[in-house]
Design a protein around this motif. Structure first.
Motif, PDB file in Angstrom:
ATOM      1  N   ASP A  13       0.817  -1.218   0.000  1.00 30.72           N
ATOM      2  CA  ASP A  13       0.000   0.000   0.000  1.00 30.72           C
ATOM      3  C   ASP A  13       0.849   1.267   0.000  1.00 30.72           C
ATOM      4  O   ASP A  13       0.458   2.286   0.555  1.00 30.72           O
ATOM      5  N   ASN A  38      -5.454  -9.670  -4.263  1.00 30.10           N
ATOM      6  CA  ASN A  38      -5.183  -9.201  -2.896  1.00 30.10           C
ATOM      7  C   ASN A  38      -4.629  -7.782  -2.945  1.00 30.10           C
ATOM      8  O   ASN A  38      -4.616  -7.067  -1.961  1.00 30.10           O
ATOM      9  N   ALA A  39      -4.151  -7.369  -4.124  1.00 28.33           N
ATOM     10  CA  ALA A  39      -3.585  -6.025  -4.265  1.00 28.33           C
ATOM     11  C   ALA A  39      -4.685  -5.012  -4.535  1.00 28.33           C
ATOM     12  O   ALA A  39      -5.797  -5.378  -4.909  1.00 28.33           O
ATOM     13  N   GLY A 126      -4.520 -12.908   8.851  1.00 26.28           N
ATOM     14  CA  GLY A 126      -5.190 -11.682   8.391  1.00 26.28           C
ATOM     15  C   GLY A 126      -5.082 -11.560   6.893  1.00 26.28           C
ATOM     16  O   GLY A 126      -4.844 -10.476   6.361  1.00 26.28           O
ATOM     17  N   THR A 127      -5.224 -12.672   6.179  1.00 24.69           N
ATOM     18  CA  THR A 127      -5.141 -12.623   4.710  1.00 24.69           C
ATOM     19  C   THR A 127      -6.307 -11.810   4.164  1.00 24.69           C
ATOM     20  O   THR A 127      -7.269 -11.514   4.883  1.00 24.69           O
ATOM     21  N   THR A 128      -6.225 -11.514   2.888  1.00 27.46           N
ATOM     22  CA  THR A 128      -7.326 -10.785   2.257  1.00 27.46           C
ATOM     23  C   THR A 128      -8.495 -11.722   1.966  1.00 27.46           C
ATOM     24  O   THR A 128      -9.524 -11.293   1.469  1.00 27.46           O
ATOM     25  N   GLN A 248       1.894  -6.102  -3.502  1.00 30.21           N
ATOM     26  CA  GLN A 248       2.297  -6.252  -2.097  1.00 30.21           C
ATOM     27  C   GLN A 248       3.691  -5.610  -1.921  1.00 30.21           C
ATOM     28  O   GLN A 248       3.949  -4.617  -2.554  1.00 30.21           O
ATOM     29  N   VAL A 262       2.985 -13.190   5.798  1.00 30.04           N
ATOM     30  CA  VAL A 262       3.427 -12.734   4.480  1.00 30.04           C
ATOM     31  C   VAL A 262       2.388 -13.159   3.454  1.00 30.04           C
ATOM     32  O   VAL A 262       1.454 -13.898   3.768  1.00 30.04           O
ATOM     33  N   THR A 263       2.586 -12.724   2.232  1.00 29.97           N
ATOM     34  CA  THR A 263       1.729 -13.223   1.175  1.00 29.97           C
ATOM     35  C   THR A 263       2.372 -14.500   0.597  1.00 29.97           C
ATOM     36  O   THR A 263       3.448 -14.909   1.019  1.00 29.97           O
ATOM     37  N   VAL A 297      -1.277  -4.054   7.028  1.00 26.29           N
ATOM     38  CA  VAL A 297      -2.602  -4.604   7.317  1.00 26.29           C
ATOM     39  C   VAL A 297      -2.462  -6.107   7.535  1.00 26.29           C
ATOM     40  O   VAL A 297      -1.603  -6.739   6.947  1.00 26.29           O
ATOM     41  N   ARG A 327     -10.189  -2.781   5.278  1.00 18.65           N
ATOM     42  CA  ARG A 327      -9.725  -2.872   6.656  1.00 18.65           C
ATOM     43  C   ARG A 327      -8.899  -1.637   7.037  1.00 18.65           C
ATOM     44  O   ARG A 327      -8.149  -1.107   6.222  1.00 18.65           O
TER      45      ARG A 327
HETATM   46  P1  IMP Z   1      -2.891 -12.793   1.266  1.00 17.58           P
HETATM   47  O1  IMP Z   1      -1.917 -12.191   0.286  1.00 17.58           O
HETATM   48  O2  IMP Z   1      -4.302 -12.435   0.986  1.00 17.58           O
HETATM   49  O3  IMP Z   1      -2.672 -14.254   1.455  1.00 17.58           O
HETATM   50  O4  IMP Z   1      -2.573 -12.124   2.707  1.00 17.58           O
HETATM   51  C1  IMP Z   1      -1.346 -12.339   3.387  1.00 17.58           C
HETATM   52  C2  IMP Z   1      -0.878 -11.075   4.092  1.00 17.58           C
HETATM   53  O5  IMP Z   1      -0.506 -10.118   3.120  1.00 17.58           O
HETATM   54  C3  IMP Z   1      -1.937 -10.409   4.961  1.00 17.58           C
HETATM   55  O6  IMP Z   1      -1.303  -9.788   6.070  1.00 17.58           O
HETATM   56  C4  IMP Z   1      -2.506  -9.335   4.055  1.00 17.58           C
HETATM   57  O7  IMP Z   1      -3.082  -8.264   4.776  1.00 17.58           O
HETATM   58  C5  IMP Z   1      -1.247  -8.904   3.331  1.00 17.58           C
HETATM   59  N1  IMP Z   1      -1.506  -8.333   2.010  1.00 17.58           N
HETATM   60  C6  IMP Z   1      -1.839  -8.991   0.874  1.00 17.58           C
HETATM   61  N2  IMP Z   1      -1.979  -8.128  -0.144  1.00 17.58           N
HETATM   62  C7  IMP Z   1      -1.692  -6.907   0.340  1.00 17.58           C
HETATM   63  C8  IMP Z   1      -1.626  -5.610  -0.241  1.00 17.58           C
HETATM   64  O8  IMP Z   1      -1.816  -5.401  -1.440  1.00 17.58           O
HETATM   65  N3  IMP Z   1      -1.297  -4.604   0.614  1.00 17.58           N
HETATM   66  C9  IMP Z   1      -1.036  -4.791   1.924  1.00 17.58           C
HETATM   67  N4  IMP Z   1      -1.074  -5.988   2.502  1.00 17.58           N
HETATM   68  C10 IMP Z   1      -1.400  -7.030   1.725  1.00 17.58           C
END
Ligand code: IMP
Length: 450
Positions: A13, A38-39, A126-128, A248, A262-263, A297, A327
């Motif tokens: 972000d 997720n972005a 706390g994934t998306t 990310q 992490v992602t 986040v 969030r």
């Molecule tokens: P995931 O990528 O959805 O599996 O989430 C894993 C972690 O990466 C979580 O803490 C999310 O909040 C964080 N995350 C994923 N995509 C972003 C993004 O674009 N900006 C900030 N945090 C992210």
């Protein structure tokens, strides 16, 4: 300088979309190389706000080719809704190309992500909840469905069947969990509480319906599906500038970030090679993007996190709410220990510092210059050991703040001395020049320093 990578230097972000959009003026091609929906990139153009999750920010330039690389995981429903949204806004998507080798986020990946997080309870990442982790897991297990599979019904059916088979148990458990949650919610509030799993498909997917649905996505996406690695080679070999846009950020990198918080992909610059299909020597420049402060986040260590009023002030002044999930972000001071780590990991050539205007009226400013472990040891480097990082506290240098609106600054001399000193301190500490500074959300609200 044909191959330019743009990478987030913190926890995401950072405003990469706007910087990509600006640097894209010199490029013919913009490529996303990892991550999925997720972005979230927000770009404000001529007063209109565009939010993208999958489509590269360069799409607003009708003369550029925009590529979703093989390293991205694509939820076709989300992609098609972004395409429709752009068309409605009068933006052409004719130059959008999607790698035939990119993997798909399937409905069961979304379910498994949600179920996994629910199961972890207070230990959740706390994934998306967009299915990113399960989609990359299937890719590694060689159970993934790729974009090209959308074009062949027989293969698609066989692959979905094979991918679903080992998930049956988890999906059955999810079905039970879902019924239980519904019941509890109904009992407690007589049906007023929304089902936490609402909006997701039935945990027992109908193979036939899923195949039909995805074949129809294939028909719509077919004109955009391409050999995108070759497209990058042709542009690079022709001396054109290609921008590789990371999603990310460095500290969310699967290998080098704050694992397991992490992602599930590698945002760092080196991953552009794998995620786009180019060689390391195709990359000639790496730009890191960092906010003038830090946000995160989701769960995980955050040594400069602010729990007091100033944190709230930053969140409100910076509108620090997620583009993807809405969030509220966690906020903290600029962390130069983490930033220096990111600079070296990505071998950055330049930095863009975004949202400097948000710090107006917040002073004195603090920047973390070292950590201290709970045993009292001084840590100059970003700790590789999770337990040390989780309990480390940041130690700060204090710098004078500024209390003027930076929104109209366009040249270095327009910036107050304190703001320039703040930027100078950051650049000196991490050893990389700051070339661009963001002073507001609009496209022209930037100051070029070099
Ligand atoms: P995931 O990528 O959805 O599996 O989430 C894993 C972690 O990466 C979580 O803490 C999310 O909040 C964080 N995350 C994923 N995509 C972003 C993004 O674009 N900006 C900030 N945090 C992210």
């Amino acid at each position: 300088m044909p191959g330019v990578v743009i990478v987030g230097a913190q926890w995401g972000d950072e405003g990469k979309g706007k910087i990509t959009d600006l640097l894209a003026e010199r490029a013919t091609t913009i490529v996303r190389y990892q991550g999925g929906n997720n972005a979230g990139h927000t770009i404000v153009r001529d007063g209109e706000t565009f939010a993208f999750h999958l489509i590269p920010s360069g799409i607003l330039h009708s003369d550029k080719t925009c590529v979703i690389g093989n390293g991205v995981v694509v939820d076709p429903r989300v992609l098609l809704s972004e395409i429709d949204g752009l068309k409605r806004a009068g933006v052409s998507v004719a130059n959008l190309r999607i790698s035939a080798n990119a993997h798909l986020i399937m409905p069961y990946h979304v379910l498994l992500d949600q179920a996994g997080e629910t199961k972890l309870g207070k230990n959740s990442i706390g994934t998306t909840r967009r299915g990113i982790g399960p989609a990359y897991a299937d890719k590694a297990l060689r159970l993934g469905i790729r974009v090209q599979d959308l074009l062949d019904e027989k293969i698609l059916r066989t692959k979905i069947r094979a991918a679903l088979e080992p998930k049956q148990q988890a999906l059955r458990e999810l079905s039970v969990q879902r019924r239980k949650l519904r019941k509890e919610a109904g009992e407690e509030t007589k049906g007023a509480t929304p089902d936490p799993l609402d909006g997701v498909v039935d945990p027992r997917p109908d193979l036939h319906a899923m195949v039909e649905e995805h074949i129809s996505y294939g028909h719509r996406l077919e004109p955009h599906i391409a050999d995108t690695a070759k497209l990058c080679w042709d542009a690079l070999d022709g001396g054109e500038t290609v921008i590789f846009e990371g999603a990310q950020a460095t500290l969310l990198d699967l290998d080098h970030g704050t694992y397991p918080f992490v992602t599930s992909s590698n945002p760092i610059a080196g991953a552009a090679t794998v995620g786009a299909g180019i060689g390391p020597t195709d990359i000639s420049e790496v730009w890191g993007i960092a906010k003038a402060y830090s946000t995160r986040v989701g769960a995980g260590p955050f040594p400069t996190e602010l729990h007091e009023e100033i944190g709230e002030q930053i969140i409100e002044q910076g509108h620090e709410y997620g583009t993807t999930t809405g969030r509220k972000r966690r906020a903290g001071w600029m962390d130069l220990v983490g930033l220096r780590y990111a600079v070296r990991l990505n071998r950055m050539d330049a930095l863009a510092i975004t949202k400097l205007d948000v710090l107006s009226g917040i002073g004195p400013l603090r920047v973390a210059v070292r950590y201290r472990s709970k045993e009292g040891a001084v840590l100059e480097e970003f700790p590789y050991h999770q337990s040390i990082l989780h309990s480390a506290s940041a130690e700060y240098e204090e710098l004078p703040g500024f209390d003027v609106d930076l929104g109209d600054c366009r040249a270095p001399e327009d910036l107050p001395t304190e703001a320039r000193d703040y930027l100078g301190f950051i650049a000196d500490y991490v050893g990389v020049p700051i070339k661009l500074v963001g002073v507001g959300p609009a496209r022209d609200q930037v100051v070029w320093l070099d």
